[in-house]
Each structure stands twice: as C-alpha cells, then as structure tokens.
Design a protein around this motif. Structure first.
Motif, PDB file in Angstrom:
ATOM      1  N   MET A 165       0.843  -1.170   0.000  1.00 34.20           N
ATOM      2  CA  MET A 165       0.000   0.000   0.000  1.00 34.20           C
ATOM      3  C   MET A 165       0.891   1.237   0.000  1.00 34.20           C
ATOM      4  SD  MET A 165      -2.967  -1.407   0.031  1.00 34.20           S
ATOM      5  CE  MET A 165      -4.277  -0.341   0.525  1.00 34.20           C
ATOM      6  N   ARG A 222      -8.139   4.313  -4.748  1.00 35.93           N
ATOM      7  CA  ARG A 222      -7.417   4.231  -3.479  1.00 35.93           C
ATOM      8  C   ARG A 222      -8.303   3.537  -2.458  1.00 35.93           C
ATOM      9  NH1 ARG A 222      -5.709  10.237  -2.379  1.00 35.93           N
ATOM     10  NH2 ARG A 222      -7.913  10.480  -2.800  1.00 35.93           N
ATOM     11  N   ARG A 223      -7.678   2.831  -1.524  1.00 34.34           N
ATOM     12  CA  ARG A 223      -8.402   2.077  -0.496  1.00 34.34           C
ATOM     13  C   ARG A 223      -8.152   2.719   0.868  1.00 34.34           C
ATOM     14  NH1 ARG A 223     -10.869  -0.679  -4.048  1.00 34.34           N
ATOM     15  NH2 ARG A 223      -9.777  -2.235  -5.243  1.00 34.34           N
ATOM     16  N   VAL A 267      -7.094   2.834   4.561  1.00 35.85           N
ATOM     17  CA  VAL A 267      -6.219   2.045   5.427  1.00 35.85           C
ATOM     18  C   VAL A 267      -6.196   2.734   6.785  1.00 35.85           C
ATOM     19  CG1 VAL A 267      -3.872   1.202   5.787  1.00 35.85           C
ATOM     20  CG2 VAL A 267      -4.814   1.292   3.479  1.00 35.85           C
ATOM     21  N   PHE A 298      -3.013   3.416  -2.421  1.00 32.89           N
ATOM     22  CA  PHE A 298      -3.131   2.495  -3.545  1.00 32.89           C
ATOM     23  C   PHE A 298      -2.641   1.110  -3.136  1.00 32.89           C
ATOM     24  CE2 PHE A 298      -2.378   6.609  -5.714  1.00 32.89           C
ATOM     25  CZ  PHE A 298      -3.553   6.678  -6.433  1.00 32.89           C
ATOM     26  N   ASP A 299      -3.307   0.088  -3.642  1.00 32.90           N
ATOM     27  CA  ASP A 299      -2.808  -1.279  -3.533  1.00 32.90           C
ATOM     28  C   ASP A 299      -1.810  -1.448  -4.678  1.00 32.90           C
ATOM     29  OD1 ASP A 299      -2.285  -3.990  -3.621  1.00 32.90           O
ATOM     30  OD2 ASP A 299      -4.365  -4.575  -3.283  1.00 32.90           O
ATOM     31  N   ASP A 320      -0.114  -3.918  -5.855  1.00 34.74           N
ATOM     32  CA  ASP A 320      -0.318  -5.053  -6.756  1.00 34.74           C
ATOM     33  C   ASP A 320      -1.360  -4.720  -7.827  1.00 34.74           C
ATOM     34  OD1 ASP A 320       1.535  -6.643  -5.427  1.00 34.74           O
ATOM     35  OD2 ASP A 320       0.026  -7.452  -4.051  1.00 34.74           O
ATOM     36  N   GLU A 321      -2.412  -4.020  -7.445  1.00 36.85           N
ATOM     37  CA  GLU A 321      -3.423  -3.593  -8.407  1.00 36.85           C
ATOM     38  C   GLU A 321      -2.844  -2.592  -9.403  1.00 36.85           C
ATOM     39  OE1 GLU A 321      -6.915  -1.989  -6.600  1.00 36.85           O
ATOM     40  OE2 GLU A 321      -7.403  -3.862  -5.577  1.00 36.85           O
TER      41      GLU A 321
END
Length: 76
Positions: free
Chosen positions: A1, A39-40, A42, A54-55, A57-58
């Motif tokens: 992340m 964006r996720r 956290v 941001f993840d 891996d994505e």
C-alpha cells in the motif's frame, strides 16, 4: 500500500521505465476513462487515523494491461 510517490517508485523499479508521481496522479485523475485502480482506506492501528492508499499489486497489474494496449507508448 502506498501513495502517489510510492506507486511511482514501485513502477519505476519493477518495470524499468521512469514513472513520475505526476504521471501516476494524471492516470489516477482520469481513472473514470482508463480504469486506474481506486485508493483504499487504510486505518493506522496506533492512531486510528484513516488514509487513502493504492494497492501496489493492483497498480502493477493495471500498468501491465494498460501498456499492452495498442495505442499506448510513444509514437516514433
């Protein structure tokens, strides 16, 4: 992340092409047209503060798909 800078560094180091923080921001700002990952949220366990990150891996998976499309890259 990670944020914009972390995503740019990861893309540059893993994929071998220079990607700037501004470039990642431009992709993100046009995400409705290019499918860039959202964006996720956290949560920091110590402070309870929430950040949008941001993840990675994505982002790497998106980059590979996006750059493989025929209209990407510089025209020669």
């Amino acid at each position: 992340m990670g944020g914009l800078t972390v995503a740019a560094r990861e893309l540059t180091s893993v994929r071998g092409k220079l990607v700037t923080r501004q470039g990642v921001y431009m992709w993100w700002s046009r995400r409705d047209r290019n499918g860039f990952p959202e964006r996720r949220p956290v949560v920091n366990e110590k402070t309870g503060a929430t950040r949008l990150l941001f993840d990675l891996d994505e982002v790497l998976a998106w980059y590979d798909t996006y750059m493989s499309l025929p209209w990407q890259g510089r025209k020669r």
